[in-house]
Design a protein around this motif. Sequence first.
Motif, short mmCIF file in Angstrom:
data_model
loop_
_atom_site.label_atom_id
_atom_site.label_comp_id
_atom_site.label_asym_id
_atom_site.label_seq_id
_atom_site.Cartn_x
_atom_site.Cartn_y
_atom_site.Cartn_z
N GLU A 83 4.67 61.62 -27.13
CA GLU A 83 4.30 62.82 -28.04
C GLU A 83 5.29 63.43 -28.68
OE1 GLU A 83 3.67 62.17 -24.71
OE2 GLU A 83 1.49 62.35 -24.60
N ARG A 84 6.63 63.61 -27.96
CA ARG A 84 7.63 63.87 -28.92
C ARG A 84 8.03 63.10 -30.04
NH1 ARG A 84 13.88 64.29 -26.43
NH2 ARG A 84 15.04 64.42 -28.56
N LYS A 129 5.83 61.47 -31.67
CA LYS A 129 5.00 61.63 -32.78
C LYS A 129 5.08 63.05 -33.56
CE LYS A 129 1.07 59.15 -30.90
NZ LYS A 129 -0.57 59.42 -30.22
N VAL A 130 5.55 64.05 -32.87
CA VAL A 130 5.99 65.31 -33.66
C VAL A 130 7.18 65.17 -34.43
CG1 VAL A 130 6.81 67.54 -33.35
CG2 VAL A 130 4.95 66.79 -31.89
N GLU A 131 8.27 64.42 -34.04
CA GLU A 131 9.40 64.32 -34.86
C GLU A 131 8.87 63.50 -35.81
OE1 GLU A 131 12.90 64.61 -31.14
OE2 GLU A 131 12.16 62.48 -31.79
N LYS A 132 8.44 62.37 -36.14
CA LYS A 132 7.96 61.42 -36.90
C LYS A 132 6.95 62.01 -37.99
CE LYS A 132 6.55 56.58 -38.06
NZ LYS A 132 6.03 55.34 -37.49
N MET A 133 5.75 62.40 -37.49
CA MET A 133 4.58 62.82 -38.19
C MET A 133 4.63 64.23 -38.70
SD MET A 133 1.86 60.89 -35.81
CE MET A 133 0.43 61.32 -36.96
N LEU A 134 5.45 64.91 -38.02
CA LEU A 134 5.70 66.39 -38.62
C LEU A 134 6.99 66.85 -39.23
CD1 LEU A 134 4.31 69.14 -38.84
CD2 LEU A 134 5.06 69.76 -36.73
N PHE A 135 7.91 66.55 -38.33
CA PHE A 135 9.42 67.08 -38.77
C PHE A 135 9.77 65.71 -39.95
CE2 PHE A 135 10.39 68.92 -34.48
CZ PHE A 135 9.55 70.05 -34.68
N GLY A 136 9.65 64.66 -39.66
CA GLY A 136 10.13 63.61 -40.38
C GLY A 136 9.47 63.73 -41.72
N ARG A 142 -1.38 69.92 -33.04
CA ARG A 142 -1.63 70.22 -31.46
C ARG A 142 -0.56 70.12 -30.70
NH1 ARG A 142 -4.92 74.01 -29.29
NH2 ARG A 142 -4.62 73.70 -26.90
N LEU A 143 0.04 68.97 -30.92
CA LEU A 143 1.18 68.44 -30.14
C LEU A 143 2.45 69.34 -30.20
CD1 LEU A 143 1.35 64.59 -30.32
CD2 LEU A 143 0.84 65.90 -28.39
N PHE A 144 2.69 69.79 -31.58
CA PHE A 144 3.73 70.74 -31.78
C PHE A 144 3.45 72.18 -31.39
CE2 PHE A 144 5.72 74.00 -34.96
CZ PHE A 144 6.77 73.64 -34.53
N PHE A 145 2.10 72.40 -31.22
CA PHE A 145 1.72 73.51 -30.49
C PHE A 145 2.01 73.64 -29.13
CE2 PHE A 145 -1.60 75.77 -28.16
CZ PHE A 145 -1.59 77.06 -28.69
N GLU A 146 1.96 72.46 -28.24
CA GLU A 146 2.04 72.35 -26.86
C GLU A 146 3.47 72.08 -26.61
OE1 GLU A 146 -0.54 68.95 -25.93
OE2 GLU A 146 -2.60 70.27 -26.07
N LEU A 147 4.06 71.12 -27.40
CA LEU A 147 5.44 71.06 -26.99
C LEU A 147 6.54 72.17 -27.27
CD1 LEU A 147 5.69 67.35 -27.97
CD2 LEU A 147 5.21 68.43 -25.79
N CYS A 148 6.35 73.09 -28.16
CA CYS A 148 7.19 73.89 -28.66
C CYS A 148 6.52 75.57 -28.68
CB CYS A 148 7.87 74.00 -30.28
SG CYS A 148 8.81 72.30 -30.25
#
Length: 474
Positions: free
Chosen positions: A378-379, A381-388, A127-133
Amino acid sequence: MVEMVQEGRSSSVTSPHQLFPWMSLSPGIGSPHPWLRELKSEERGLCLIHLLLACANHVAVGSVENANISLEHISHLASPDGDTMQRIASYFTAALADRILKGWPGLHKALNPKQESLISEEILVQRLFFELCPFLKLSYVITNEAIIEAMAGEKMVHIIDLNSCEPAQWINLLQTLRARPEGPPHLRITGIHEQKEVLEKMALRLTEEAEKLDIPFQFNPIVSKLENLDLEKLRVKTGEALAVSSVLQLHALLAMDDEMHKRNSPSGSNNPSSNHFQRVLRMNQNRHTLGEWLEKDLVNVYSSSPDSAFSPLSLSTSPKMGSFLNALRSLSPKLMVITEQESNHNGFTLMERVTKALNFYAALFDCLESTVSRASLERHKVEKMLFGEEIKNIIACEGTERKERHEKLEKWILRLELAGFGSIPLSYHGRLQANRLLQSYGYDGYKIKEENGCLLICWQDRPLFSVSAWRFSR
């Protein structure tokens, strides 16, 4: 600025130590000087890229001691809270270290105890990825527009969602269908997800919206991993106009074919092309973003392995993907819309995957750097839990465990055509809707490009995601 050796001027291999002589070859003596932390961002970024490539090369050839030295040097420069390159380096070093540790399974398991991931955390980061990008928003808008156009005049519409976890896409579709001149159709959505709780929330939210809009609606949940999907449970009925939506899902099926690839191809770590620099990086002061720099200078640092070459053979050795696409084709869908990452992270050699992933994720991290504060939780979390986690899967995993097997649009086009699908050009109106979304949210730096009837979602001029539409071809 350090002078780089240009390709063709010297046959010697330039190492990071030659370029940065203040780096010690021993982790205990002569560690980087304190002033190293005061390097300018571009200089530090260049240094980190050299160190990462050197470290990855050591890992690829099994030189653990040298890899350890590189990792220690990188630790003085990388930070998950720093600038774009510092953050990227932090996650790439974690992935390389994890790959090394897997050489000692007992140690790796002790340091990485198996834990059941919380569904709420997985949904939150998506959801955070959806909102931030804007990438998922754009994918949903383009997909929905293609569905609306294909289903014009249809009274019964059935949509199969191969990863049913985000209600926003279908809420938007319901609202658009409500405004159809001929009135809304009867809509049935079959949602596929491996977590029952996710599907229950989807069903509740979409049913509420359909009732509010007075649209006849049915949600059919299927709890299953995509590779284990029983197509009989899709319950496609006669008279239904069928559409299939796949957002960042199909590439994972390629993992099931890994054992066949291993039998037919040499191990990536034994490929001599991964043992030496093919070209030394040179920084161009006129390039504005790290993503642009990596796009132009990093992509050919290591030559691709012959096994990963773009060829019909590489497509034909994907039986699981082929059988899945053939099964979908047998349902005679009127439309199938596919969104995938626009990069090749499915190479057979580690070095190839590292260089391509650096290029791709540099652009993604750059997107967040341009719009979100570095201190944003939030950033982080996206970088660590998704991209990372994606980076770790691409670099540290092999076999069926390696799910993030992203491939470029040109390869998906051939694969789908071989499976008997015909391309449907995405309409100008769909592209217009996507551009309007970018304008309404004030997303600067993002672009929509058309290529062979498909749409590429770009950061600056770097394509990051592709959206393509397909039909059942008799």
